[in-house]
Design a protein around this motif. Structure first.
Motif, short mmCIF file in Angstrom:
data_model
loop_
_atom_site.label_atom_id
_atom_site.label_comp_id
_atom_site.label_asym_id
_atom_site.label_seq_id
_atom_site.Cartn_x
_atom_site.Cartn_y
_atom_site.Cartn_z
N LYS A 176 1.95 -13.03 -9.06
CA LYS A 176 0.60 -13.47 -8.70
C LYS A 176 -0.43 -12.47 -9.20
CE LYS A 176 -0.46 -13.81 -4.30
NZ LYS A 176 -0.24 -14.34 -2.97
N GLY A 177 -1.50 -12.97 -9.77
CA GLY A 177 -2.57 -12.10 -10.24
C GLY A 177 -2.24 -11.46 -11.57
N ASP A 199 3.58 -3.70 -6.46
CA ASP A 199 3.47 -4.05 -5.06
C ASP A 199 3.96 -5.48 -4.85
OD1 ASP A 199 2.69 -4.67 -2.52
OD2 ASP A 199 0.67 -3.82 -2.70
N TRP A 200 5.14 -5.62 -4.22
CA TRP A 200 5.75 -6.95 -4.08
C TRP A 200 4.89 -7.86 -3.21
CZ3 TRP A 200 7.70 -9.71 0.14
CH2 TRP A 200 8.35 -10.91 -0.20
N GLU A 201 4.39 -7.33 -2.11
CA GLU A 201 3.61 -8.16 -1.19
C GLU A 201 2.42 -8.80 -1.94
OE1 GLU A 201 4.97 -5.41 0.13
OE2 GLU A 201 6.03 -6.28 1.86
N LYS A 202 1.83 -8.03 -2.84
CA LYS A 202 0.68 -8.55 -3.59
C LYS A 202 1.11 -9.51 -4.70
CE LYS A 202 -2.92 -6.07 -5.31
NZ LYS A 202 -3.45 -4.79 -5.79
N GLY A 203 2.25 -9.23 -5.31
CA GLY A 203 2.63 -9.97 -6.52
C GLY A 203 3.49 -11.20 -6.29
#
Ligand code: SAM
Ligand code: SF4
Length: 348
Positions: free
Chosen positions: A184-185, A218-222
């Motif tokens: 993501k992103g 950063d897994w939570e972000k990605g």
């Protein structure tokens, strides 16, 4: 099987089920047919979702030799393993990887031999790999944007990767699957371009959910789930997503392209448990046989046993003991690794 013990147990199990030729059945009705072997934990890239920021790589003498790999695969093939994938790190960094491909493809019983690569070294190796009998190729490509590519891989060149891909096509290496980790992103706005590129090349694009391991991202972000990707208008306009509704406990779903020119795979290690279908064993670059990708305590030191002079029957007994360690389902998650391990440690 004590991971900390330097001396592997060579005790020979005297039981009919240790006879050569008996398939590797685990305690939950699954038969092991697929072996993934990491040839090296080194890599010419440093993909931020894969490699940790600080890492130590194994010494060459700690890696299994080609002869050791050949011996293990021969024993496994006698007992029903039919498919082998070479991976890493970057497997094509291992000098003479094409010779190993020849050695494994000559083993009776091995029906499907594949490599997973970042493609860069295919410019040099594609012709040799095709001649050596490689059956299929998975290529990792996460973006078609040169700047993003360089950023993600810490300096890698998209041009070099695409040249490697072209070399594979020219050498007649097929089928080719293109693996893209969903981030993501980072690349969620270009998944449709990757689908179009893959279709134009006659490849199957496969999108893989990002797994939380030891890495620099950063897994939570990605993290983004396959279900969320399937809702994207530019994906739904290309892919017939209706078949996804029937997805049940499968590692992957392949959905047809609306254009009729192929299909797209979606791999769901995070959003869907598929342990019930797992028929895989893994060997790490330093020669540990591993029962389950995220299970750090279910393994055995095959290399140690080989180098301690184990007979084929003793190796077989060790393999059977690891198979018997396979967990049923969902006991291990990537969180159980505590983000201590990266894909290059285990072999992706
Ligand atoms: N170097 C080769 C390559 O990149 O194809 C082979 C080894 S790489 C570790 C194998 C696969 O693991 C690649 O497709 C890569 O994208 C995937 N991978 C690595 N880290 C991952 C993660 N945290 N989540 C999902 N896939 C990951
Ligand atoms: Fe290397 Fe493959 Fe990991 Fe990227 S994904 S760092 S190419 S091993």
């Amino acid at each position: 099987m004590d991971k900390t013990s330097s001396k592997p147990s060579l005790r020979l199990e005297k039981s009919p089920s240790n006879e050569p030729g008996v398939p590797f059945d685990d305690n939950f009705g699954r038969t092991m047919k697929y072996l993934r072997i990491s040839l090296t934990d080194r890599c010419n890239f440093k993909c931020t979702y894969c490699r940790p920021e600080i890492e130590e790589t194994k010494r060459h003498e700690d890696l299994l030799t080609f002869e050791e790999i050949e011996r293990i695969v021969t024993i496994m093939a006698t007992n029903g393993v039919r498919k082998v994938r070479l991976t890493g790190g970057e497997p094509l960094l291992r000098k003479g990887a094409d010779h190993l491909v020849r050695m494994i493809s000559d083993i009776k019983g091995i029906e499907d031999l594949a490599i997973t690569t970042n493609a860069v070294m295919l410019s040099k190796y594609a012709v040799r790999l095709a001649a050596a009998g490689l059956d299929r190729l998975n290529i990792s490509l996460d973006t078609l944007d040169p700047k993003r590519f360089s950023e993600l891989t810490c300096g890698g060149s998209l041009k070099d990767a695409l040249m490697g891909i072209d070399a594979a096509v020219e050498a007649g290496l097929k089928p080719i699957k293109l693996n893209t980790v969903l981030i993501k992103g980072f690349n969620d706005d270009e998944l449709h371009s990757i689908i179009d590129y893959a279709a134009s090349m006659g490849f199957t694009a496969r999108f893989i959910e990002f797994m939380p391991m030891s890495n620099g991202l950063d897994w939570e972000k990605g993290y983004i789930s396959v279900d969320d990707v399937l809702k994207m208008p530019e994906i739904a306009s290309r892919v017939d997503t209706s078949a996804a509704l029937n997805r049940q406990n499968t590692a992957s779903v392949y959905l047809p392209l609306r254009s009729g020119t192929g299909e797209v795979g979606f791999i769901t290690p995070m959003s869907s448990k598929f342990c019930n279908l797992c028929n895989r064993l893994r060997i790490t670059a330093d020669g540990r046989l591993r029962a389950c990708l995220p299970a750090d305590d279910k393994d055995a030191d095959l290399k140690g046993a080989l180098r301690a002079g184990a007979s084929d029957d003793e190796i077989l007994a060790i393999i059977r003991r690891v198979v018997a360690l396979k967990p049923e389902s969902g006991e291990y998650t990537f969180d159980s690794l505590g983000r201590k391990k990266s894909m290059v440690d285990i072999g992706g």
